[in-house]
Design a protein around this motif. Sequence first.
Motif, PDB file in Angstrom:
ATOM      1  N   ARG A 187       0.136 -79.056 -32.865  1.00 47.15           N
ATOM      2  CA  ARG A 187      -0.108 -80.153 -33.802  1.00 47.15           C
ATOM      3  C   ARG A 187       0.921 -80.126 -34.934  1.00 47.15           C
ATOM      4  N   MET A 188       1.193 -78.933 -35.472  1.00 43.65           N
ATOM      5  CA  MET A 188       2.170 -78.822 -36.545  1.00 43.65           C
ATOM      6  C   MET A 188       3.583 -79.112 -36.039  1.00 43.65           C
ATOM      7  N   GLN A 189       3.874 -78.728 -34.804  1.00 43.64           N
ATOM      8  CA  GLN A 189       5.195 -79.048 -34.237  1.00 43.64           C
ATOM      9  C   GLN A 189       5.375 -80.559 -34.121  1.00 43.64           C
ATOM     10  N   ARG A 190       4.325 -81.259 -33.685  1.00 41.31           N
ATOM     11  CA  ARG A 190       4.419 -82.728 -33.603  1.00 41.31           C
ATOM     12  C   ARG A 190       4.601 -83.341 -34.982  1.00 41.31           C
ATOM     13  N   LEU A 191       3.859 -82.809 -35.972  1.00 44.78           N
ATOM     14  CA  LEU A 191       3.975 -83.326 -37.333  1.00 44.78           C
ATOM     15  C   LEU A 191       5.387 -83.140 -37.868  1.00 44.78           C
ATOM     16  N   VAL A 192       5.950 -81.967 -37.650  1.00 46.29           N
ATOM     17  CA  VAL A 192       7.309 -81.694 -38.122  1.00 46.29           C
ATOM     18  C   VAL A 192       8.307 -82.612 -37.424  1.00 46.29           C
ATOM     19  N   GLY A 193       8.123 -82.800 -36.115  1.00 43.08           N
ATOM     20  CA  GLY A 193       9.018 -83.696 -35.389  1.00 43.08           C
ATOM     21  C   GLY A 193       8.969 -85.110 -35.933  1.00 43.08           C
ATOM     22  N   GLU A 194       7.764 -85.579 -36.267  1.00 46.44           N
ATOM     23  CA  GLU A 194       7.613 -86.930 -36.824  1.00 46.44           C
ATOM     24  C   GLU A 194       8.287 -87.043 -38.191  1.00 46.44           C
ATOM     25  N   ARG A 195       8.117 -86.015 -39.038  1.00 43.99           N
ATOM     26  CA  ARG A 195       8.697 -86.091 -40.383  1.00 43.99           C
ATOM     27  C   ARG A 195      10.211 -85.887 -40.357  1.00 43.99           C
ATOM     28  N   ARG A 196      10.706 -85.151 -39.386  1.00 43.32           N
ATOM     29  CA  ARG A 196      12.149 -85.008 -39.255  1.00 43.32           C
ATOM     30  C   ARG A 196      12.774 -86.354 -38.890  1.00 43.32           C
ATOM     31  N   TYR A 197      12.040 -87.132 -38.108  1.00 44.69           N
ATOM     32  CA  TYR A 197      12.525 -88.452 -37.684  1.00 44.69           C
ATOM     33  C   TYR A 197      12.314 -89.482 -38.787  1.00 44.69           C
ATOM     34  N   ARG A 198      11.155 -89.413 -39.456  1.00 41.77           N
ATOM     35  CA  ARG A 198      10.860 -90.401 -40.501  1.00 41.77           C
ATOM     36  C   ARG A 198      10.127 -89.695 -41.643  1.00 41.77           C
ATOM     37  N   ALA A 199      10.851 -89.373 -42.712  1.00 38.51           N
ATOM     38  CA  ALA A 199      10.286 -88.637 -43.842  1.00 38.51           C
ATOM     39  C   ALA A 199       9.326 -89.504 -44.636  1.00 38.51           C
ATOM     40  N   ARG A 200       8.343 -88.831 -45.239  1.00 36.09           N
ATOM     41  CA  ARG A 200       7.394 -89.486 -46.130  1.00 36.09           C
ATOM     42  C   ARG A 200       7.288 -88.668 -47.407  1.00 36.09           C
ATOM     43  N   ASP A 201       6.488 -89.151 -48.338  1.00 38.44           N
ATOM     44  CA  ASP A 201       6.276 -88.417 -49.590  1.00 38.44           C
ATOM     45  C   ASP A 201       5.102 -87.454 -49.386  1.00 38.44           C
ATOM     46  N   ASP A 202       5.354 -86.400 -48.641  1.00 41.27           N
ATOM     47  CA  ASP A 202       4.307 -85.423 -48.396  1.00 41.27           C
ATOM     48  C   ASP A 202       4.923 -84.029 -48.279  1.00 41.27           C
ATOM     49  N   VAL A 203       4.068 -83.038 -48.171  1.00 40.38           N
ATOM     50  CA  VAL A 203       4.531 -81.652 -48.158  1.00 40.38           C
ATOM     51  C   VAL A 203       5.453 -81.361 -46.977  1.00 40.38           C
ATOM     52  N   PRO A 204       5.131 -81.766 -45.737  1.00 35.35           N
ATOM     53  CA  PRO A 204       6.054 -81.463 -44.631  1.00 35.35           C
ATOM     54  C   PRO A 204       7.438 -82.064 -44.830  1.00 35.35           C
ATOM     55  N   SER A 205       7.508 -83.287 -45.322  1.00 35.34           N
ATOM     56  CA  SER A 205       8.817 -83.925 -45.515  1.00 35.34           C
ATOM     57  C   SER A 205       9.630 -83.194 -46.572  1.00 35.34           C
ATOM     58  N   ARG A 206       8.978 -82.795 -47.677  1.00 31.51           N
ATOM     59  CA  ARG A 206       9.698 -82.060 -48.721  1.00 31.51           C
ATOM     60  C   ARG A 206      10.126 -80.685 -48.220  1.00 31.51           C
ATOM     61  N   LEU A 207       9.303 -80.070 -47.398  1.00 28.19           N
ATOM     62  CA  LEU A 207       9.665 -78.757 -46.851  1.00 28.19           C
ATOM     63  C   LEU A 207      10.902 -78.871 -45.962  1.00 28.19           C
ATOM     64  N   LEU A 208      10.947 -79.884 -45.131  1.00 32.67           N
ATOM     65  CA  LEU A 208      12.089 -80.065 -44.240  1.00 32.67           C
ATOM     66  C   LEU A 208      13.363 -80.433 -45.000  1.00 32.67           C
ATOM     67  N   ALA A 209      13.215 -81.108 -46.132  1.00 36.02           N
ATOM     68  CA  ALA A 209      14.378 -81.533 -46.917  1.00 36.02           C
ATOM     69  C   ALA A 209      14.851 -80.453 -47.882  1.00 36.02           C
ATOM     70  N   HIS A 210      14.132 -79.347 -47.974  1.00 28.87           N
ATOM     71  CA  HIS A 210      14.467 -78.314 -48.952  1.00 28.87           C
ATOM     72  C   HIS A 210      15.812 -77.668 -48.621  1.00 28.87           C
ATOM     73  N   PRO A 211      16.594 -77.305 -49.660  1.00 30.47           N
ATOM     74  CA  PRO A 211      17.902 -76.673 -49.426  1.00 30.47           C
ATOM     75  C   PRO A 211      17.828 -75.350 -48.652  1.00 30.47           C
ATOM     76  N   ALA A 212      16.657 -74.739 -48.556  1.00 31.21           N
ATOM     77  CA  ALA A 212      16.537 -73.498 -47.791  1.00 31.21           C
ATOM     78  C   ALA A 212      16.840 -73.721 -46.319  1.00 31.21           C
ATOM     79  N   GLY A 213      16.779 -74.959 -45.865  1.00 30.26           N
ATOM     80  CA  GLY A 213      17.192 -75.276 -44.505  1.00 30.26           C
ATOM     81  C   GLY A 213      16.305 -74.700 -43.417  1.00 30.26           C
ATOM     82  N   LEU A 214      14.991 -74.833 -43.550  1.00 30.02           N
ATOM     83  CA  LEU A 214      14.091 -74.325 -42.525  1.00 30.02           C
ATOM     84  C   LEU A 214      14.296 -75.081 -41.210  1.00 30.02           C
ATOM     85  N   THR A 215      14.246 -74.340 -40.117  1.00 27.66           N
ATOM     86  CA  THR A 215      14.259 -74.982 -38.812  1.00 27.66           C
ATOM     87  C   THR A 215      12.919 -75.657 -38.567  1.00 27.66           C
ATOM     88  N   ASP A 216      12.867 -76.483 -37.540  1.00 28.16           N
ATOM     89  CA  ASP A 216      11.609 -77.142 -37.209  1.00 28.16           C
ATOM     90  C   ASP A 216      10.528 -76.112 -36.892  1.00 28.16           C
TER      91      ASP A 216
END
Length: 388
Positions: A187-216
């Motif tokens: 479920r979290m992998q699907r959520l991350v995939g969705e936010r990587r494709y289309r970011a929103r104003d939520d915690v997963p999107s901010r986490l993926l956009a962080h300069p730390a550069g976390l992988t999916d």
Amino acid sequence: MKLYGLAADPVEVYRTLRERHGPVVPVLLDGDVPAWLVLGYREVCRVAGDARTFARDCRRWNAWDRVPEDWPLMPHVGWTPSVVFAEGAEHRRRSGALGEALDGVRRPEMALACRRIADGLIDGFAADGRADLVDGYARPMSLLAVAWLLGLPDEDVPELAEEIDAARNVTGAVDSCKDAHRRMHARMQRLVGERRYRARDDVPSRLLAHPAGLTDEEAALDLLALLVSAHRPTADWIASALRVVLAGGAFAGEPRGDGDALREALWEDTPVQGVIGRWAVHDCVLGDRRIHRGDLLVLGLGAANADPHAQPDGAAPNRAHLSFGHGEHGCPPPAPELAEVVARAAVAALPDRLADVRLAVPAADLEWRASPWTRGPAALPVEFTPEC
């Protein structure tokens, strides 16, 4: 002592153990696997705050040869490449990114969302004249709030609740726990995939956009850790705080401050009683006990809060409790504040909507879950005048 035999009311057990054994006690976990239970406030702070001596990576454990694959506590100790077991610079990278993603949450907006959630749940039982505030209020309140943080749709919540219960049920079948964990991970992998494709104003999107550069995969694992660690403790905090208020009759008379009830619940009945754990990096001494390299230490957060050293004058300081952990592996700084937004909204909404809500049984008859790991009322039955 067998830790899995801990009584439903652990305070007296902690006191007796402290008197007999001191602040560090040898215990046996399920299957008679040895560990150390750290009871003392100072000792818990030392263990949690000294990562060079007491580290988080469970692969250091010197007792793995005594642990079967179907061990009930495997969900607590099974290593994953998540922020939970990361150390040093890697942990700082991951926890820093998660903390900043959480810190981007606008508190007033979250408070309004939590009030809407609380009102919606109360709508579901307001006409009945009775309810169980654990299963019918505190638990769904917590999970819906966490889902809001993560940007998950409300319709996912019932299935998600079942998955979390199965994954954290250490008395259930291990295969069921593993299957539930796999489904939550997916479920979290699907959520991350969705936010990587289309970011929103939520915690997963901010986490993926962080300069730390976390992988999916890193983001999915860390969001999963956040989900699991946030939901049940917040639900238990809400339920325990409501018990504090209702047991005192405050809703029926002069209300006590929500903050007082919330703090009392953390001190007296902290939702996370024990944490597995830390592993000794090298031989050392803790509380006059000889700890060997690779030994497992269980952090007794509930016991530490009840330690007289934590409350030397009998009056607990507001923020000195260890309910959110301590040190670099404690909850990221914004997390306790956000949990309080949820809990405060839940406690405040109830008397606003149901002015005469009261316990349906004597407070002394309420049952608690008997567990060395978590604590909360098993049920919180209440009565009130039904809304028309």
